[in-house]
Design an enzyme around this catalytic site. Sequence first.
Site, PDB file in Angstrom:
ATOM      1  N   ASP A 123      74.230  26.290 -18.553  1.00  0.00           N
ATOM      2  CA  ASP A 123      72.965  26.253 -18.298  1.00  0.00           C
ATOM      3  C   ASP A 123      72.422  27.615 -17.753  1.00  0.00           C
ATOM      4  OD1 ASP A 123      72.184  24.169 -19.462  1.00  0.00           O
ATOM      5  OD2 ASP A 123      72.136  22.748 -17.842  1.00  0.00           O
ATOM      6  N   ARG A 173      72.329  29.831 -26.315  1.00  0.00           N
ATOM      7  CA  ARG A 173      70.963  28.951 -26.397  1.00  0.00           C
ATOM      8  C   ARG A 173      69.774  29.770 -25.995  1.00  0.00           C
ATOM      9  NH1 ARG A 173      71.198  24.516 -22.016  1.00  0.00           N
ATOM     10  NH2 ARG A 173      72.392  23.331 -23.743  1.00  0.00           N
TER      11      ARG A 173
HETATM   12  C1  LIG Z   1      67.718  22.012 -24.996  1.00  0.00           C
HETATM   13  C2  LIG Z   1      66.938  23.174 -23.874  1.00  0.00           C
HETATM   14  C3  LIG Z   1      67.902  23.351 -22.886  1.00  0.00           C
HETATM   15  C4  LIG Z   1      67.274  23.872 -21.969  1.00  0.00           C
HETATM   16  N1  LIG Z   1      68.179  24.676 -20.941  1.00  0.00           N
HETATM   17  C5  LIG Z   1      67.744  25.536 -20.070  1.00  0.00           C
HETATM   18  C6  LIG Z   1      68.395  26.412 -19.138  1.00  0.00           C
HETATM   19  O1  LIG Z   1      69.454  26.231 -19.308  1.00  0.00           O
HETATM   20  N2  LIG Z   1      67.524  27.204 -18.442  1.00  0.00           N
HETATM   21  C7  LIG Z   1      66.227  27.186 -18.155  1.00  0.00           C
HETATM   22  O2  LIG Z   1      65.728  27.830 -17.164  1.00  0.00           O
HETATM   23  N3  LIG Z   1      65.466  26.451 -19.048  1.00  0.00           N
HETATM   24  C8  LIG Z   1      65.901  25.612 -19.797  1.00  0.00           C
HETATM   25  N4  LIG Z   1      65.359  24.520 -20.883  1.00  0.00           N
HETATM   26  C9  LIG Z   1      63.788  24.663 -20.606  1.00  0.00           C
HETATM   27  C10 LIG Z   1      63.063  25.788 -20.915  1.00  0.00           C
HETATM   28  O3  LIG Z   1      63.062  27.103 -20.633  1.00  0.00           O
HETATM   29  C11 LIG Z   1      61.518  25.356 -21.185  1.00  0.00           C
HETATM   30  O4  LIG Z   1      61.114  25.139 -19.556  1.00  0.00           O
HETATM   31  C12 LIG Z   1      60.960  24.263 -21.812  1.00  0.00           C
HETATM   32  O5  LIG Z   1      61.814  23.954 -22.981  1.00  0.00           O
HETATM   33  C13 LIG Z   1      59.671  24.293 -22.400  1.00  0.00           C
HETATM   34  O6  LIG Z   1      59.393  25.336 -23.220  1.00  0.00           O
HETATM   35  P1  LIG Z   1      59.002  25.461 -24.908  1.00  0.00           P
HETATM   36  O7  LIG Z   1      59.792  26.694 -25.389  1.00  0.00           O
HETATM   37  O8  LIG Z   1      59.219  24.114 -25.318  1.00  0.00           O
HETATM   38  O9  LIG Z   1      57.587  26.015 -24.676  1.00  0.00           O
HETATM   39  P2  LIG Z   1      56.358  25.467 -23.926  1.00  0.00           P
HETATM   40  O10 LIG Z   1      55.618  26.818 -24.106  1.00  0.00           O
HETATM   41  O11 LIG Z   1      56.444  24.652 -22.959  1.00  0.00           O
HETATM   42  O12 LIG Z   1      55.626  24.377 -25.227  1.00  0.00           O
HETATM   43  C14 LIG Z   1      55.575  25.104 -26.368  1.00  0.00           C
HETATM   44  C15 LIG Z   1      54.722  24.243 -27.150  1.00  0.00           C
HETATM   45  O13 LIG Z   1      55.302  23.312 -27.553  1.00  0.00           O
HETATM   46  C16 LIG Z   1      54.426  22.242 -27.993  1.00  0.00           C
HETATM   47  N5  LIG Z   1      54.865  21.075 -27.305  1.00  0.00           N
HETATM   48  C17 LIG Z   1      55.618  21.053 -26.128  1.00  0.00           C
HETATM   49  N6  LIG Z   1      55.825  19.720 -26.025  1.00  0.00           N
HETATM   50  C18 LIG Z   1      55.118  18.937 -26.469  1.00  0.00           C
HETATM   51  C19 LIG Z   1      54.943  17.576 -27.155  1.00  0.00           C
HETATM   52  N7  LIG Z   1      55.306  16.775 -26.134  1.00  0.00           N
HETATM   53  N8  LIG Z   1      54.169  17.119 -27.899  1.00  0.00           N
HETATM   54  C20 LIG Z   1      53.695  18.000 -28.739  1.00  0.00           C
HETATM   55  N9  LIG Z   1      53.789  19.392 -28.636  1.00  0.00           N
HETATM   56  C21 LIG Z   1      54.581  19.717 -27.644  1.00  0.00           C
HETATM   57  C22 LIG Z   1      53.206  22.563 -27.602  1.00  0.00           C
HETATM   58  O14 LIG Z   1      52.634  23.274 -28.916  1.00  0.00           O
HETATM   59  C23 LIG Z   1      53.375  23.603 -26.684  1.00  0.00           C
HETATM   60  O15 LIG Z   1      52.174  24.674 -26.574  1.00  0.00           O
HETATM   61  C24 LIG Z   1      65.898  24.192 -21.949  1.00  0.00           C
HETATM   62  C25 LIG Z   1      64.999  23.624 -23.102  1.00  0.00           C
HETATM   63  C26 LIG Z   1      65.776  22.854 -23.850  1.00  0.00           C
HETATM   64  C27 LIG Z   1      64.897  22.371 -25.017  1.00  0.00           C
END
Ligand SMILES: Cc1cc2nc3c(=O)[nH]c(=O)nc-3n(C[C@H](O)[C@H](O)[C@H](O)COP(=O)(O)OP(=O)(O)OC[C@H]3O[C@@H](n4cnc5c(N)ncnc54)[C@H](O)[C@@H]3O)c2cc1C
Length: 297
Positions: A123, A173
């Site tokens: 991560d 990732r």
């Molecule tokens: C598998 C995985 C591993 C990760 N590992 C790390 C890491 O190592 N380091 C790190 O800093 N971060 C990590 N993250 C977290 C990541 O950086 C984000 O903070 C988190 O995933 C939210 O970003 P998003 O891309 O989903 O976009 P966001 O901007 O938070 O959401 C984007 C859009 O997704 C849709 N959405 C989101 N949730 C919902 C919902 N429940 N229902 C309907 N629509 C929804 C909406 O349209 C929203 O506007 C990881 C995330 C994932 C998925």
Amino acid sequence: MRQLVTSAPVARSVVARYVAGDGAADAVAVAGRLHGDGLLISLDHLGEDTRGARQADLATREYTTLLASLAAAGLTGGGAAEVSVKPTAVGLGLADHGEKTAAENISRICAAAREAGTTVTVDMEDHSHVDATLRIVRMVRGEFPDLGCVIQSQLRRSAADCAALAAPGSRVRLCKGAYNAPQEVAFTTRAEVDRSYARCLRALMRGDGYPMLATHDPRLIEIGAAQARLTGRGPADFEYQMLYGIRPAEQRRLAAGGARMRVYVPYGSDWYGYLVRRLAERPANLAFFARSLLTRS
Ligand SMILES: Cc1cc2nc3c(=O)[nH]c(=O)nc-3n(C[C@H](O)[C@H](O)[C@H](O)COP(=O)(O)OP(=O)(O)OC[C@H]3O[C@@H](n4cnc5c(N)ncnc54)[C@H](O)[C@@H]3O)c2cc1C
């Protein structure tokens, strides 16, 4: 703040939805259910900012035992269930030889993963740890080339990092980033972070590595699919990743359509940091969790 969040009844129910349970047995059971639904899994033992070598060693042992349990449950074949590890959980933040300790412990976890027939992804944490984390990844990949790493599109450096990492066999990732970072090193608006994600995505898709698209953002998922078509990548040549409990119906829809869809499943009692990153650190993510409580779309 910690007291407030950990004792609030609503926090408990949120935790139950986003965290598999306290122990490895809970995590393996959830992984088994997800696998039965055609999903891939990455298990994360919650915990970070370890301050002592003994604690770092215990965290490492937790992973090696977990990997053996996953193998015994028949969940590691073809990398169906792998593990995600935070460098500060296994020693990166130690005052003495933190980087060396974390590298050694990640190597131990990689050895256990190889024995189990699966992989490890490191991560990415706070921006101040990025250089050390990438150095560790480069070093450990010498022996374990399938070690995955994470790039956060919120950081200005990330498109260049993606281009450098898009080498044959390199598992990367791509996420937006969950940690606050100053504007000297990070994009601060949502639009800039998203545009950076698209640039990073292009670099990874055009490269020779194995891109792992970690986002719930429907627009970025569409862009990912379009880039895969443009670059001639089939369903086996990249994967989507989402967090346990978030957009579960979308996870199943993508898997049913033939995509590789991996669910990141945290477990353990130290869930505070994981939850707070989403509930407290970023207003957008507070809305994000609130919305996911109301809808299972
Ligand atoms: C598998 C995985 C591993 C990760 N590992 C790390 C890491 O190592 N380091 C790190 O800093 N971060 C990590 N993250 C977290 C990541 O950086 C984000 O903070 C988190 O995933 C939210 O970003 P998003 O891309 O989903 O976009 P966001 O901007 O938070 O959401 C984007 C859009 O997704 C849709 N959405 C989101 N949730 C919902 C919902 N429940 N229902 C309907 N629509 C929804 C909406 O349209 C929203 O506007 C990881 C995330 C994932 C998925």
